[in-house]
Design an enzyme around this catalytic site. Sequence first.
Site, PDB file in Angstrom:
ATOM      1  N   ASP A 189      -0.938  -1.749   2.500  1.00  0.00           N
ATOM      2  CA  ASP A 189       0.257  -2.347   3.103  1.00  0.00           C
ATOM      3  C   ASP A 189      -0.146  -3.153   4.339  1.00  0.00           C
ATOM      4  O   ASP A 189       0.272  -4.300   4.535  1.00  0.00           O
ATOM      5  CB  ASP A 189       1.200  -1.197   3.505  1.00  0.00           C
ATOM      6  CG  ASP A 189       2.654  -1.631   3.557  1.00  0.00           C
ATOM      7  OD1 ASP A 189       2.933  -2.795   3.273  1.00  0.00           O
ATOM      8  OD2 ASP A 189       3.508  -0.773   3.877  1.00  0.00           O
ATOM      9  N   ASP A 231     -11.280   0.298   9.003  1.00  0.00           N
ATOM     10  CA  ASP A 231     -11.251  -0.371  10.319  1.00  0.00           C
ATOM     11  C   ASP A 231     -12.204  -1.571  10.336  1.00  0.00           C
ATOM     12  O   ASP A 231     -11.864  -2.652  10.838  1.00  0.00           O
ATOM     13  CB  ASP A 231     -11.529   0.602  11.479  1.00  0.00           C
ATOM     14  CG  ASP A 231     -12.450   1.751  11.125  1.00  0.00           C
ATOM     15  OD1 ASP A 231     -12.631   2.028   9.923  1.00  0.00           O
ATOM     16  OD2 ASP A 231     -12.997   2.387  12.036  1.00  0.00           O
ATOM     17  N   ASP A 251      -0.662  -7.638   4.704  1.00  0.00           N
ATOM     18  CA  ASP A 251       0.023  -8.505   5.686  1.00  0.00           C
ATOM     19  C   ASP A 251      -1.018  -9.291   6.477  1.00  0.00           C
ATOM     20  O   ASP A 251      -0.845 -10.481   6.748  1.00  0.00           O
ATOM     21  CB  ASP A 251       0.872  -7.671   6.665  1.00  0.00           C
ATOM     22  CG  ASP A 251       2.322  -7.501   6.190  1.00  0.00           C
ATOM     23  OD1 ASP A 251       2.531  -7.474   4.969  1.00  0.00           O
ATOM     24  OD2 ASP A 251       3.234  -7.385   7.040  1.00  0.00           O
ATOM     25  N   TYR A 255       3.349   7.847   2.347  1.00  0.00           N
ATOM     26  CA  TYR A 255       4.727   7.356   2.328  1.00  0.00           C
ATOM     27  C   TYR A 255       5.704   8.472   1.947  1.00  0.00           C
ATOM     28  O   TYR A 255       5.949   8.771   0.789  1.00  0.00           O
ATOM     29  CB  TYR A 255       4.814   6.100   1.445  1.00  0.00           C
ATOM     30  CG  TYR A 255       4.218   4.907   2.183  1.00  0.00           C
ATOM     31  CD1 TYR A 255       2.985   5.033   2.829  1.00  0.00           C
ATOM     32  CD2 TYR A 255       4.872   3.704   2.292  1.00  0.00           C
ATOM     33  CE1 TYR A 255       2.436   3.983   3.549  1.00  0.00           C
ATOM     34  CE2 TYR A 255       4.331   2.643   3.008  1.00  0.00           C
ATOM     35  CZ  TYR A 255       3.108   2.799   3.641  1.00  0.00           C
ATOM     36  OH  TYR A 255       2.566   1.760   4.356  1.00  0.00           O
ATOM     37  N   LYS A 285     -11.248   5.542   4.145  1.00  0.00           N
ATOM     38  CA  LYS A 285     -11.595   6.130   5.444  1.00  0.00           C
ATOM     39  C   LYS A 285     -12.250   7.487   5.166  1.00  0.00           C
ATOM     40  O   LYS A 285     -11.915   8.511   5.771  1.00  0.00           O
ATOM     41  CB  LYS A 285     -10.307   6.260   6.293  1.00  0.00           C
ATOM     42  CG  LYS A 285     -10.520   6.675   7.729  1.00  0.00           C
ATOM     43  CD  LYS A 285     -11.035   5.558   8.623  1.00  0.00           C
ATOM     44  CE  LYS A 285     -11.385   6.095  10.002  1.00  0.00           C
ATOM     45  NZ  LYS A 285     -12.087   5.129  10.853  1.00  0.00           N
TER      46      LYS A 285
HETATM   47  P1  NAD Z   1       9.035  -8.540   8.545  1.00  0.00           P
HETATM   48  O1  NAD Z   1       8.017  -8.716   7.472  1.00  0.00           O
HETATM   49  O2  NAD Z   1      10.460  -8.584   8.098  1.00  0.00           O
HETATM   50  O3  NAD Z   1       8.825  -9.671   9.663  1.00  0.00           O
HETATM   51  C1  NAD Z   1       7.608  -9.808  10.382  1.00  0.00           C
HETATM   52  C2  NAD Z   1       7.528 -11.212  10.989  1.00  0.00           C
HETATM   53  O4  NAD Z   1       7.285 -12.156   9.954  1.00  0.00           O
HETATM   54  C3  NAD Z   1       8.840 -11.639  11.650  1.00  0.00           C
HETATM   55  O5  NAD Z   1       8.547 -12.434  12.764  1.00  0.00           O
HETATM   56  C4  NAD Z   1       9.545 -12.479  10.586  1.00  0.00           C
HETATM   57  O6  NAD Z   1      10.417 -13.453  11.100  1.00  0.00           O
HETATM   58  C5  NAD Z   1       8.339 -13.113   9.874  1.00  0.00           C
HETATM   59  N1  NAD Z   1       8.633 -13.354   8.463  1.00  0.00           N
HETATM   60  C6  NAD Z   1       8.727 -12.437   7.486  1.00  0.00           C
HETATM   61  N2  NAD Z   1       9.042 -13.030   6.324  1.00  0.00           N
HETATM   62  C7  NAD Z   1       9.124 -14.347   6.569  1.00  0.00           C
HETATM   63  C8  NAD Z   1       9.426 -15.490   5.760  1.00  0.00           C
HETATM   64  N3  NAD Z   1       9.692 -15.389   4.454  1.00  0.00           N
HETATM   65  N4  NAD Z   1       9.427 -16.707   6.331  1.00  0.00           N
HETATM   66  C9  NAD Z   1       9.156 -16.839   7.640  1.00  0.00           C
HETATM   67  N5  NAD Z   1       8.850 -15.805   8.463  1.00  0.00           N
HETATM   68  C10 NAD Z   1       8.854 -14.574   7.927  1.00  0.00           C
HETATM   69  O7  NAD Z   1       8.717  -7.169   9.291  1.00  0.00           O
HETATM   70  P2  NAD Z   1       9.623  -6.303  10.286  1.00  0.00           P
HETATM   71  O8  NAD Z   1      10.408  -7.207  11.182  1.00  0.00           O
HETATM   72  O9  NAD Z   1       8.692  -5.331  10.861  1.00  0.00           O
HETATM   73  O10 NAD Z   1      10.603  -5.507   9.339  1.00  0.00           O
HETATM   74  C11 NAD Z   1      11.985  -5.808   9.142  1.00  0.00           C
HETATM   75  C12 NAD Z   1      12.568  -4.822   8.137  1.00  0.00           C
HETATM   76  O11 NAD Z   1      11.957  -5.041   6.843  1.00  0.00           O
HETATM   77  C13 NAD Z   1      12.323  -3.340   8.446  1.00  0.00           C
HETATM   78  O12 NAD Z   1      13.490  -2.620   8.133  1.00  0.00           O
HETATM   79  C14 NAD Z   1      11.189  -2.940   7.517  1.00  0.00           C
HETATM   80  O13 NAD Z   1      11.227  -1.573   7.212  1.00  0.00           O
HETATM   81  C15 NAD Z   1      11.513  -3.786   6.308  1.00  0.00           C
HETATM   82  N6  NAD Z   1      10.390  -4.074   5.386  1.00  0.00           N
HETATM   83  C16 NAD Z   1      10.739  -4.217   4.081  1.00  0.00           C
HETATM   84  C17 NAD Z   1       9.771  -4.582   3.169  1.00  0.00           C
HETATM   85  C18 NAD Z   1      10.202  -4.796   1.752  1.00  0.00           C
HETATM   86  O14 NAD Z   1      11.379  -4.796   1.440  1.00  0.00           O
HETATM   87  N7  NAD Z   1       9.270  -5.021   0.858  1.00  0.00           N
HETATM   88  C19 NAD Z   1       8.453  -4.799   3.586  1.00  0.00           C
HETATM   89  C20 NAD Z   1       8.142  -4.681   4.934  1.00  0.00           C
HETATM   90  C21 NAD Z   1       9.127  -4.334   5.844  1.00  0.00           C
END
Ligand code: NAD
Length: 351
Positions: free
Chosen positions: A240, A216, A244, A130, A183
């Site tokens: 990370d 993997d 997910d 990171y 890995k």
């Molecule tokens: P995301 O986790 O925001 O979303 C991924 C999918 O999951 C989307 O379809 C979204 O609608 C769904 N989702 C996420 N949280 C949800 C909830 N609480 N309820 C229902 N559905 C939910 O990932 P992304 O779209 O790849 O990233 C969006 C932004 O968030 C990017 O700028 C990324 O860098 C950032 N990000 C921030 C964090 C953090 O603040 N901890 C973590 C991961 C990604």
Amino acid sequence: MKILVLPGDGIGPEITEATLNVLDRVNAKFRLGLEWQMAEIGLASLKKRGSTLPEDVMEAARSAPGIILGPVDHLQYPAREQGGINPSGELRVKLDLFANIRPAKSRMGVGLTGKPVDLVIFRECTEGFYADRNMFMGRGEFMPTPDVALAVRKVTARQCHRIARVAFEWARKRRKRVTAVHKANVLHISDGLFLREVRKVAQEYPDVELDEKIVDAMAALLVRDPSKFDCIVTGNMFGDILSDEASEISGSLGLAGSVMAGDDACCAQAQHGSAPDIQGQDKANPTSLILSAAMLLDWLAGRHQRNVFREAAQAIESAIDAALQSADTRTPDLGGKLGTRALGKHLAERL
Ligand code: NAD
């Protein structure tokens, strides 16, 4: 006790409002004596104040007994020199919040694969690949020519040791099994160092079984049978990604609570991102941030020897489990129709 609340970007303000609804209720019921100090970060503060994490907010974070951090849309942030600081990475490094603790639990009986999930991922979150946080000065990513990009991965014995210790301590209170994910078949030196430290810590916990998996294979094994895993310890990027995966398998990313913790500070932060695709639609599941806040209460209970915080955390977990039993009190990500705000209100009423 004043908790710093940073709603963040995208769905952040919506899920934070629902979380505070629930916290206000347990605060009154259990007489926790908590107050909220609200501060703006992210794209809103970039527009008004030229920084996604203004210095006075960072100062407030340094002295806060606990922090609630909404998701941030850092993919949209400009370069650091133009005010784009990733609050998540910055808080982790500046407050030494090295341990990202991410449980995945199927709260509706079984998860998406038809098998029950109840595991916790321990992810070292201040180094690895990171680039926004893994160097003292400069970034761990650079371009020697317009067509060559390099990223440096940092692994230190100290941080591997610390995250392993957190995982083994938790395992002792759970099912006494730690899986180290690595890995080392390719990254001989860096993941070799990680494994060396994990094995060292394991010797101090003869009552806990250590098992090792290549990342993997682990991605596949989690889908095949998540019930085989209890505590999973790994580095920044693998943790990370796998967290997910594990949360989605448990039911939804929207159910995934998480804290980033150090020896002296703790920050509640949902596992997911700012979900810009559903922002402002009252559709987001606030459970992830609410469970993260419950984890923060649990951490505060240990830190300040106040068992009542733990009771409040358990009450929140029970209210969520009860609400999820009925399709009427589920959000759209779980096939329900309830909105973000309404779920917050419903949980507060249940409490
Ligand atoms: P995301 O986790 O925001 O979303 C991924 C999918 O999951 C989307 O379809 C979204 O609608 C769904 N989702 C996420 N949280 C949800 C909830 N609480 N309820 C229902 N559905 C939910 O990932 P992304 O779209 O790849 O990233 C969006 C932004 O968030 C990017 O700028 C990324 O860098 C950032 N990000 C921030 C964090 C953090 O603040 N901890 C973590 C991961 C990604």
